[in-house]
Motif scaffolding. Structure first.
Motif, PDB file in Angstrom:
ATOM      1  N   PHE A 176       0.884  -1.168   0.000  1.00 57.52           N
ATOM      2  CA  PHE A 176       0.000   0.000   0.000  1.00 57.52           C
ATOM      3  C   PHE A 176       0.918   1.214   0.000  1.00 57.52           C
ATOM      4  N   GLY A 177       0.761   2.093  -0.999  1.00 61.27           N
ATOM      5  CA  GLY A 177       1.751   3.120  -1.259  1.00 61.27           C
ATOM      6  C   GLY A 177       2.076   4.063  -0.127  1.00 61.27           C
ATOM      7  N   ILE A 178       1.155   4.292   0.802  1.00 55.26           N
ATOM      8  CA  ILE A 178       1.442   5.226   1.892  1.00 55.26           C
ATOM      9  C   ILE A 178       1.764   4.499   3.199  1.00 55.26           C
ATOM     10  N   SER A 179       2.016   3.198   3.122  1.00 56.11           N
ATOM     11  CA  SER A 179       2.376   2.437   4.318  1.00 56.11           C
ATOM     12  C   SER A 179       3.839   2.678   4.684  1.00 56.11           C
ATOM     13  N   PRO A 180       4.118   3.165   5.885  1.00 58.43           N
ATOM     14  CA  PRO A 180       5.514   3.391   6.262  1.00 58.43           C
ATOM     15  C   PRO A 180       6.304   2.100   6.383  1.00 58.43           C
ATOM     16  N   PHE A 181       5.647   1.040   6.814  1.00 58.73           N
ATOM     17  CA  PHE A 181       6.367  -0.214   6.979  1.00 58.73           C
ATOM     18  C   PHE A 181       6.697  -0.853   5.625  1.00 58.73           C
ATOM     19  N   THR A 182       5.856  -0.586   4.612  1.00 61.06           N
ATOM     20  CA  THR A 182       6.202  -1.029   3.265  1.00 61.06           C
ATOM     21  C   THR A 182       7.463  -0.301   2.806  1.00 61.06           C
ATOM     22  N   TYR A 183       7.518   0.997   3.038  1.00 61.27           N
ATOM     23  CA  TYR A 183       8.715   1.785   2.714  1.00 61.27           C
ATOM     24  C   TYR A 183       9.949   1.217   3.398  1.00 61.27           C
ATOM     25  N   LEU A 184       9.843   0.916   4.670  1.00 62.04           N
ATOM     26  CA  LEU A 184      11.000   0.470   5.443  1.00 62.04           C
ATOM     27  C   LEU A 184      11.497  -0.909   5.016  1.00 62.04           C
ATOM     28  N   GLN A 243      10.559   4.560  14.258  1.00 65.34           N
ATOM     29  CA  GLN A 243      11.907   5.084  14.469  1.00 65.34           C
ATOM     30  C   GLN A 243      12.921   3.953  14.626  1.00 65.34           C
ATOM     31  N   ARG A 244      12.545   2.919  15.349  1.00 61.45           N
ATOM     32  CA  ARG A 244      13.433   1.766  15.516  1.00 61.45           C
ATOM     33  C   ARG A 244      13.761   1.118  14.174  1.00 61.45           C
ATOM     34  N   ALA A 245      12.704   0.872  13.392  1.00 55.61           N
ATOM     35  CA  ALA A 245      12.896   0.192  12.111  1.00 55.61           C
ATOM     36  C   ALA A 245      13.704   1.047  11.151  1.00 55.61           C
ATOM     37  N   ALA A 246      13.436   2.354  11.135  1.00 54.00           N
ATOM     38  CA  ALA A 246      14.185   3.245  10.257  1.00 54.00           C
ATOM     39  C   ALA A 246      15.663   3.252  10.622  1.00 54.00           C
ATOM     40  N   GLU A 247      15.949   3.276  11.915  1.00 52.79           N
ATOM     41  CA  GLU A 247      17.348   3.234  12.352  1.00 52.79           C
ATOM     42  C   GLU A 247      18.006   1.926  11.926  1.00 52.79           C
ATOM     43  N   MET A 248      17.304   0.815  12.136  1.00 47.58           N
ATOM     44  CA  MET A 248      17.865  -0.486  11.785  1.00 47.58           C
ATOM     45  C   MET A 248      18.113  -0.600  10.287  1.00 47.58           C
ATOM     46  N   ARG A 249      17.209  -0.050   9.469  1.00 48.06           N
ATOM     47  CA  ARG A 249      17.335  -0.145   8.019  1.00 48.06           C
ATOM     48  C   ARG A 249      18.219   0.957   7.428  1.00 48.06           C
ATOM     49  N   GLY A 250      18.627   1.915   8.273  1.00 48.97           N
ATOM     50  CA  GLY A 250      19.466   2.996   7.786  1.00 48.97           C
ATOM     51  C   GLY A 250      18.733   3.941   6.856  1.00 48.97           C
TER      52      GLY A 250
END
Length: 204
Positions: free
Chosen positions: A9-17, A68-75
């Protein structure tokens, strides 16, 4: 060759991550990806989930921490309170179907769509914004968008949504391999292990 159905789903943040991680895992193990945008509301109607703004405050707060955790882990950079969220990004999603139909790989376009929301504060409900992203990726934006806005493409997206429900996808992103669903960007490592071993799918 292994095939992974990628429901997003295009606006899903977890899809982005999870997007780049999925692409890397598929490439590493020689898997094909089937790109399948869905209407997340269709999935949530079956799994019992509700939009973030309708969840109890404790869950809303925890979601922000998790992002925030996932973004940090994925850089990856992330704006946890984007200006244009939520919006109707169905045209942006349906452009993926049109791109695949035309023989194009939509992966880079999708990455720019995700970044548009979660990094750049772009409005994915704006046709001109979507057109610019397509053009930036080297595609004929008007041709793709004309097809993306058709009833036929909308029906394919609706069909993808029903497929995801049938596969027991709780939400997005969901990755289905041999009928086994892996829900969430934090399950890509499980998916990669299944690709690596070639094991039989687990079933409920």
């Amino acid at each position: 060759m292994a095939v992974v159905d990628y429901y997003f789903f295009g606006i899903s943040p977890f899809t982005y991550l999870g997007h780049k991680v999925l692409l890397d895992a598929a490439a590493k193990h020689g898997a094909q990806i089937n790109y399948k945008p869905v209407n997340l509301m269709t999935l949530w109607a079956q799994s019992g989930a509700v939009p973030p703004g309708q969840r109890p405050p404790v869950r809303q707060r925890y979601r922000i921490v998790e992002l925030q955790r996932a973004a940090e882990m994925r850089g990856l950079p992330i704006n946890t309170a984007p200006k244009h969220f939520p919006v109707d990004a169905s045209l942006a999603d349906q452009a993926v179907i049109a791109l695949v139909e035309a023989g194009h790989n939509p992966a880079d376009y999708m990455q720019k769509v995700f970044e548009g929301v979660w990094v750049e504060d772009r409005d994915l409900s704006d046709r001109d914004v979507v057109a610019q992203i397509l053009a930036d990726c080297g595609f004929d934006a008007e041709t793709i968008l004309e097809r993306a806005g058709s009833d036929e493409i909308a029906a394919i997206r609706a069909g993808n949504s029903e497929e995801a429900v049938a596969a027991d996808a709780v939400g997005v992103p969901a990755y289905v391999l041999n009928g086994e669903v892996f829900w969430g960007q934090d399950r890509i490592e499980y998916l990669e292990q299944a690709l690596k071993t070639g094991r039989q799918p687990y079933k409920a």
